[in-house]
Enzyme design. Structure first.
Site, PDB file in Angstrom:
ATOM      1  N   ARG A   1       0.801  -1.172  -0.059  1.00 43.37           N
ATOM      2  CA  ARG A   1       0.046   0.094   0.047  1.00 43.37           C
ATOM      3  C   ARG A   1       0.889   1.282  -0.004  1.00 43.37           C
ATOM      4  O   ARG A   1       0.520   2.159  -0.655  1.00 43.37           O
ATOM      5  CB  ARG A   1      -0.980  -0.113   1.261  1.00 43.37           C
ATOM      6  CG  ARG A   1      -1.946   1.110   1.290  1.00 43.37           C
ATOM      7  CD  ARG A   1      -3.025   0.897   2.453  1.00 43.37           C
ATOM      8  NE  ARG A   1      -3.591   2.332   2.641  1.00 43.37           N
ATOM      9  CZ  ARG A   1      -3.627   2.917   3.830  1.00 43.37           C
ATOM     10  NH1 ARG A   1      -2.981   2.369   4.820  1.00 43.37           N
ATOM     11  NH2 ARG A   1      -4.336   3.988   3.948  1.00 43.37           N
TER      12      ARG A   1
ATOM     13  N   HIS B   1       0.508   3.999  -2.872  1.00 45.39           N
ATOM     14  CA  HIS B   1      -0.039   5.426  -2.523  1.00 45.39           C
ATOM     15  C   HIS B   1       1.186   6.467  -2.747  1.00 45.39           C
ATOM     16  O   HIS B   1       0.727   7.523  -2.990  1.00 45.39           O
ATOM     17  CB  HIS B   1      -0.297   5.413  -1.005  1.00 45.39           C
ATOM     18  CG  HIS B   1      -1.991   5.000  -1.104  1.00 45.39           C
ATOM     19  ND1 HIS B   1      -2.593   5.437   0.223  1.00 45.39           N
ATOM     20  CD2 HIS B   1      -2.490   4.093  -1.484  1.00 45.39           C
ATOM     21  CE1 HIS B   1      -3.832   4.894   0.222  1.00 45.39           C
ATOM     22  NE2 HIS B   1      -3.787   3.989  -0.809  1.00 45.39           N
TER      23      HIS B   1
ATOM     24  N   TRP C   1     -10.174  -8.807   2.881  1.00 41.01           N
ATOM     25  CA  TRP C   1     -10.876  -9.135   1.564  1.00 41.01           C
ATOM     26  C   TRP C   1     -10.975 -10.581   1.445  1.00 41.01           C
ATOM     27  O   TRP C   1     -11.761 -11.081   0.775  1.00 41.01           O
ATOM     28  CB  TRP C   1     -10.127  -8.581   0.328  1.00 41.01           C
ATOM     29  CG  TRP C   1     -10.326  -7.208   0.333  1.00 41.01           C
ATOM     30  CD1 TRP C   1     -11.322  -6.472  -0.587  1.00 41.01           C
ATOM     31  CD2 TRP C   1      -9.393  -6.032   0.642  1.00 41.01           C
ATOM     32  NE1 TRP C   1     -11.316  -5.174  -0.468  1.00 41.01           N
ATOM     33  CE2 TRP C   1     -10.129  -4.884   0.437  1.00 41.01           C
ATOM     34  CE3 TRP C   1      -8.314  -6.075   1.672  1.00 41.01           C
ATOM     35  CZ2 TRP C   1      -9.705  -3.702   0.746  1.00 41.01           C
ATOM     36  CZ3 TRP C   1      -7.748  -4.712   2.067  1.00 41.01           C
ATOM     37  CH2 TRP C   1      -8.432  -3.550   1.477  1.00 41.01           C
TER      38      TRP C   1
HETATM   39 FE1  HIF Z   1      -6.163  -0.237  -1.567  1.00 41.41          FE
HETATM   40  N1  HIF Z   1      -7.053   0.102   0.285  1.00 41.41           N
HETATM   41  N2  HIF Z   1      -7.151   0.570  -2.692  1.00 41.41           N
HETATM   42  N3  HIF Z   1      -4.946  -0.780  -3.367  1.00 41.41           N
HETATM   43  N4  HIF Z   1      -4.839  -1.386  -0.277  1.00 41.41           N
HETATM   44  C1  HIF Z   1      -6.665  -0.030   1.173  1.00 41.41           C
HETATM   45  C2  HIF Z   1      -5.932  -1.155   1.740  1.00 41.41           C
HETATM   46  C3  HIF Z   1      -5.075  -1.800   0.868  1.00 41.41           C
HETATM   47  C4  HIF Z   1      -8.321   1.375  -2.035  1.00 41.41           C
HETATM   48  C5  HIF Z   1      -8.872   1.514  -0.918  1.00 41.41           C
HETATM   49  C6  HIF Z   1      -8.180   1.001   0.184  1.00 41.41           C
HETATM   50  C7  HIF Z   1      -5.159  -0.373  -4.755  1.00 41.41           C
HETATM   51  C8  HIF Z   1      -6.296   0.292  -4.771  1.00 41.41           C
HETATM   52  C9  HIF Z   1      -7.266   0.880  -3.992  1.00 41.41           C
HETATM   53  C10 HIF Z   1      -3.864  -2.247  -0.769  1.00 41.41           C
HETATM   54  C11 HIF Z   1      -3.240  -2.243  -2.207  1.00 41.41           C
HETATM   55  C12 HIF Z   1      -3.991  -1.453  -3.379  1.00 41.41           C
HETATM   56  C13 HIF Z   1      -7.850   0.264   2.155  1.00 41.41           C
HETATM   57  C14 HIF Z   1      -7.654   0.184   3.716  1.00 41.41           C
HETATM   58  C15 HIF Z   1      -8.507   1.023   1.483  1.00 41.41           C
HETATM   59  C16 HIF Z   1      -9.689   1.829   2.023  1.00 41.41           C
HETATM   60  C17 HIF Z   1      -6.637   0.811   4.480  1.00 41.41           C
HETATM   61  C18 HIF Z   1      -6.706   0.613   5.969  1.00 41.41           C
HETATM   62  O1  HIF Z   1      -7.876   0.803   6.669  1.00 41.41           O
HETATM   63  O2  HIF Z   1      -5.654   0.327   6.509  1.00 41.41           O
HETATM   64  C19 HIF Z   1      -8.961   2.139  -3.399  1.00 41.41           C
HETATM   65  C20 HIF Z   1     -10.230   2.951  -3.208  1.00 41.41           C
HETATM   66  C21 HIF Z   1      -8.488   1.664  -4.398  1.00 41.41           C
HETATM   67  C22 HIF Z   1      -8.795   1.931  -6.037  1.00 41.41           C
HETATM   68  C23 HIF Z   1      -9.860   0.975  -6.334  1.00 41.41           C
HETATM   69  C24 HIF Z   1      -4.431  -1.087  -5.418  1.00 41.41           C
HETATM   70  C25 HIF Z   1      -4.930  -1.908  -6.442  1.00 41.41           C
HETATM   71  C26 HIF Z   1      -5.678  -2.897  -5.661  1.00 41.41           C
HETATM   72  C27 HIF Z   1      -3.631  -0.125  -6.594  1.00 41.41           C
HETATM   73  C28 HIF Z   1      -3.483  -1.550  -4.476  1.00 41.41           C
HETATM   74  O3  HIF Z   1      -2.387  -2.365  -5.078  1.00 41.41           O
HETATM   75  C29 HIF Z   1      -3.420  -2.996   0.058  1.00 41.41           C
HETATM   76  C30 HIF Z   1      -2.179  -4.036   0.158  1.00 41.41           C
HETATM   77  C31 HIF Z   1      -4.196  -2.695   1.238  1.00 41.41           C
HETATM   78  C32 HIF Z   1      -3.975  -3.364   2.766  1.00 41.41           C
HETATM   79  C33 HIF Z   1      -3.029  -2.625   3.635  1.00 41.41           C
HETATM   80  C34 HIF Z   1      -2.906  -3.136   4.965  1.00 41.41           C
HETATM   81  O4  HIF Z   1      -2.456  -2.478   5.927  1.00 41.41           O
HETATM   82  O5  HIF Z   1      -3.523  -4.075   5.349  1.00 41.41           O
END
Ligand code: HIF
Length: 309
Positions: free
Chosen positions: A48, A52, A208
């Site tokens: 993430r 980001h 998920w």
């Molecule tokens: Fe995420 N994502 N992501 N994301 N994400 C969260 C957590 C992770 C979006 C929202 C969220 C991508 C796209 C999008 C990861 C990886 C990727 C969380 C929760 C939210 C809300 C954060 C928290 O509460 O800690 C949205 C709206 C996206 C566009 C559709 C990417 C494609 C899937 C680019 C991507 O690689 C990962 C890994 C996490 C888990 C982080 C963790 O701390 O466990």
């Protein structure tokens, strides 16, 4: 529409061996703190962080000066770190601070993107080709309020990934499969040795998939095969599966509501090899948005397992 930052890459005096060493140190940290975040560990947080940092890219369309992307490592700076979309990422940066001190020659942009590559590979995902050369930039290059809003629909997701960042529908779907990893947090997980959370998370809750520290195509299979209904709670709108053990964000469900996206969800749910191949290419592209790497060497790293470490 491949805009590139008009700034030069670092002269590269380091070779594969040097970067593999950094990779190994990051991978060892992931192993060391495997109890973090209810035994998910730091891997998903690093993925993430890399995304980001990179996903702030704003292409040339509609704005004379494109901006963002991973080049300047700007997620370390207050303006960008304090974006609510980056809540809890201070924990991922905490893990990498000692590595930055040990390898002071590496830029933040290179370190943070490399940490995402390391995490994906160590969690059983595909090999991601990676290139160095990013340089740290100051606060005037930091972004805010350009990362995606999870409460939105397919049009919004396509607007952001396809029109703004230049991905295809297929690449967009492949990327979002990374939500097989990790979880959503109301509060940031407590750091090793600490007593309290560092602050709020996204406000969403749950995982998920049932294997949030293992990179798979499970996200796609679950999207198609489980039954998703709106969670009844006072938090933001999110969806739960039939036994309320797993979650989806509105922006995740957008992938099965839109027929053009859904076609790729079906393909990836059936074919893990194809998914891995497409994800690896799309994730490399994400980490390189806005940077002109033309002609530069691509590195591919060995996992700790492959090195018998
Ligand atoms: Fe995420 N994502 N992501 N994301 N994400 C969260 C957590 C992770 C979006 C929202 C969220 C991508 C796209 C999008 C990861 C990886 C990727 C969380 C929760 C939210 C809300 C954060 C928290 O509460 O800690 C949205 C709206 C996206 C566009 C559709 C990417 C494609 C899937 C680019 C991507 O690689 C990962 C890994 C996490 C888990 C982080 C963790 O701390 O466990």
């Amino acid at each position: 529409s491949a805009a590139t930052l008009n700034v030069a890459l670092n002269d590269d005096k380091h070779d594969l061996k040097d970067y593999q060493q950094v990779y190994n140190d990051i991978a060892q940290k992931i192993r060391e703190y495997d109890e973090y975040d209810e035994a998910i560990g730091f891997g998903p947080a690093l993925v993430r962080l890399a995304w980001h940092l990179s996903g702030t890219f704003v292409g040339p369309k509609g704005c004379p000066h494109f901006s963002g992307g991973s080049y300047g490592g700007t997620i370390r700076l207050p303006k960008e770190a304090k974006d609510p979309a980056n809540n809890a990422l201070e924990n991922a940066r905490w893990l990498l601070d000692p590595i930055k001190s040990k390898y002071s020659w590496i830029s933040y942009g290179d370190l943070y993107t490399l940490s995402g590559v390391t995490a994906i590979q160590e969690l059983g995902g595909p090999k991601i080709k990676w290139r160095p050369g990013r340089k740290d930039l100051g606060e005037e290059y930091a972004s805010n309020s350009v990362l995606p809003d999870a409460s939105r629909d397919a049009d919004y997701v396509r607007g952001l990934f396809v029109r703004r960042m230049g991905f295809t529908d297929q690449e967009t779907v492949a990327l979002i499969g990374a939500h097989a990893l990790g979880s959503c947090h109301i509060q940031a997980p407590i750091l090793p040795g600490a007593k309290e959370s560092t602050g709020p998370g996204s406000g969403y809750t749950g995982r998920w998939t049932a294997s949030p520290n293992f990179f798979t195509n499970e996200f796609f299979r679950l999207l198609l095969e489980d039954k998703w209904t709106q969670k009844k709670w006072s938090g933001p709108v999110q969806y739960q599966n039939s036994d309320d053990s797993l979650m989806m964000l509105p922006a995740d469900l957008a992938l099965v509501e839109d027929p053009a996206f859904k076609k790729f969800v079906q393909e990836y749910a059936k074919d893990q090899d194809k998914y891995f191949k497409d994800f690896a290419a799309a994730f490399q592209k994400l980490l390189e948005l806005g940077i002109d790497f033309k002609g530069k060497r691509e590195f591919e790293f060995k996992t700790l397992d492959e090195q018998d470490i």
